[in-house]
Design a protein around this motif. Structure first.
Motif, PDB file in Angstrom:
ATOM      1  N   ALA A 119      24.531  -2.893  29.621  1.00  0.00           N
ATOM      2  CA  ALA A 119      23.671  -3.576  28.901  1.00  0.00           C
ATOM      3  C   ALA A 119      22.129  -2.764  29.002  1.00  0.00           C
ATOM      4  CB  ALA A 119      23.231  -5.007  29.698  1.00  0.00           C
TER       5      ALA A 119
ATOM      6  N   TRP B 240      28.306  -3.115  24.163  1.00  0.00           N
ATOM      7  CA  TRP B 240      28.316  -3.732  25.350  1.00  0.00           C
ATOM      8  C   TRP B 240      28.866  -5.167  25.381  1.00  0.00           C
ATOM      9  CZ3 TRP B 240      29.257  -3.342  30.128  1.00  0.00           C
ATOM     10  CH2 TRP B 240      28.894  -4.408  31.093  1.00  0.00           C
TER      11      TRP B 240
ATOM     12  N   ASN C 129      24.659  -0.272  23.957  1.00  0.00           N
ATOM     13  CA  ASN C 129      24.607  -1.638  24.467  1.00  0.00           C
ATOM     14  C   ASN C 129      24.895  -2.752  23.341  1.00  0.00           C
ATOM     15  OD1 ASN C 129      22.101  -1.626  23.274  1.00  0.00           O
ATOM     16  ND2 ASN C 129      21.018  -1.661  25.156  1.00  0.00           N
TER      17      ASN C 129
END
Length: 268
Positions: A64, A263, A17
């Motif tokens: 995420a 991400w 992420n």
């Protein structure tokens, strides 16, 4: 930023992420995960364990919160249809997610994701044939993958980039110039996007992207595309972009190297 991790025992697979990246070790006898924090220059730390030992060549869906590992080779060196997931921000063991529609490996760079879906593109199936299959999963919901559609070519060792809406497949083995794209929210076959600047070494590539552009280093041939606009890749000759003036061969081959792209938030 992007980070890389090299594992001499096989083909590492990563998810990430915006804060950290997680690496699944690759060995027929090892099932450990390690992680790095992008802001800290330090060695990888223990994260947890995979559900089983894998040799490698899986795909990694980044998000995420969740990371999903798809397919690859099992400890007996056969193509696997298994998927497992972790919560990237919290160390712990992986859990079963579901199964791919078709068992396959050579998925190292073959995944794209929106805020809700992850899509796995191509790969190699049992017997060595290359696949044009695309599967998708809803990242928040465990369960088996569903057929998304077909690539324009049957390829393994493909490379990918994505915005928040579009997913792109480029290159693969055997050598090709083709770039495909999909709209991740709508299942269907891939459409031609344009061409790479060369077909040579199209399975020896590294790709990083933000929400707008993708940059490719194709064994020294550096290129850029704007993901919202179809068209051919543009050669980079002035040293600009994330790969700079890096010489051919500095970034290793995809069978023992993987990128942590980070991400892309919903804002792009």
């Amino acid at each position: 930023g992007a980070a890389s991790y090299n594992n001499s025992g096989g083909s590492a697979v990563t998810v990430s992420n915006t804060v950290r990246g997680v690496i699944r070790a690759v060995s027929s006898t090892t099932n450990s995960y390690q992680f790095v924090v992008f802001a800290n220059l330090a060695g990888a730390a223990n994260f947890g364990n995979s559900t089983v030992a894998y040799y490698g060549y899986a795909g990694g869906i980044s998000h995420a919160t969740r990371g999903i590992f798809a397919g690859g080779q099992d400890s007996g060196y056969s193509q696997s249809n298994q998927m497992e997931y972790i919560t990237i921000g919290t160390e712990g063991n992986a859990a079963d997610f579901g199964n791919l529609s078709v068992a396959r490996d050579q998925l190292n760079h073959a995944c794209v994701a929106s805020t809700t879906r992850g899509i796995i593109m191509g790969g190699r199936v049992s017997g060595g044939a290359k696949s044009n299959v695309m599967d998708y999963v809803t990242i928040a919901n465990t369960g088996n993958a569903t057929d998304f559609g077909d690539l324009t070519q049957s390829k393994a060792y493909v490379f990918t980039a994505h915005s928040t809406t579009r997913g792109l497949r480029m290159g693969g083995t055997t050598d090709t110039t083709t770039i495909d794209y999909i709209t991740m929210a709508s299942a269907g076959n891939a459409t031609d996007f344009g061409d790479l600047t060369t077909s040579s070494n199209s399975n020896y590539m590294n790709v990083v992207h933000n929400g707008t552009y993708a940059w490719m280093d194709q064994y020294g041939d550096k290129q850029k595309i704007t993901m919202a606009t179809t068209g051919n890749a543009v050669a980079i000759t002035d040293g600009s972009g994330p790969f700079g003036n890096q010489a051919a061969g500095v970034v290793d081959a995809p069978n023992d190297h993987n990128m942590m792209k980070g991400w892309i938030a919903a804002t792009g």
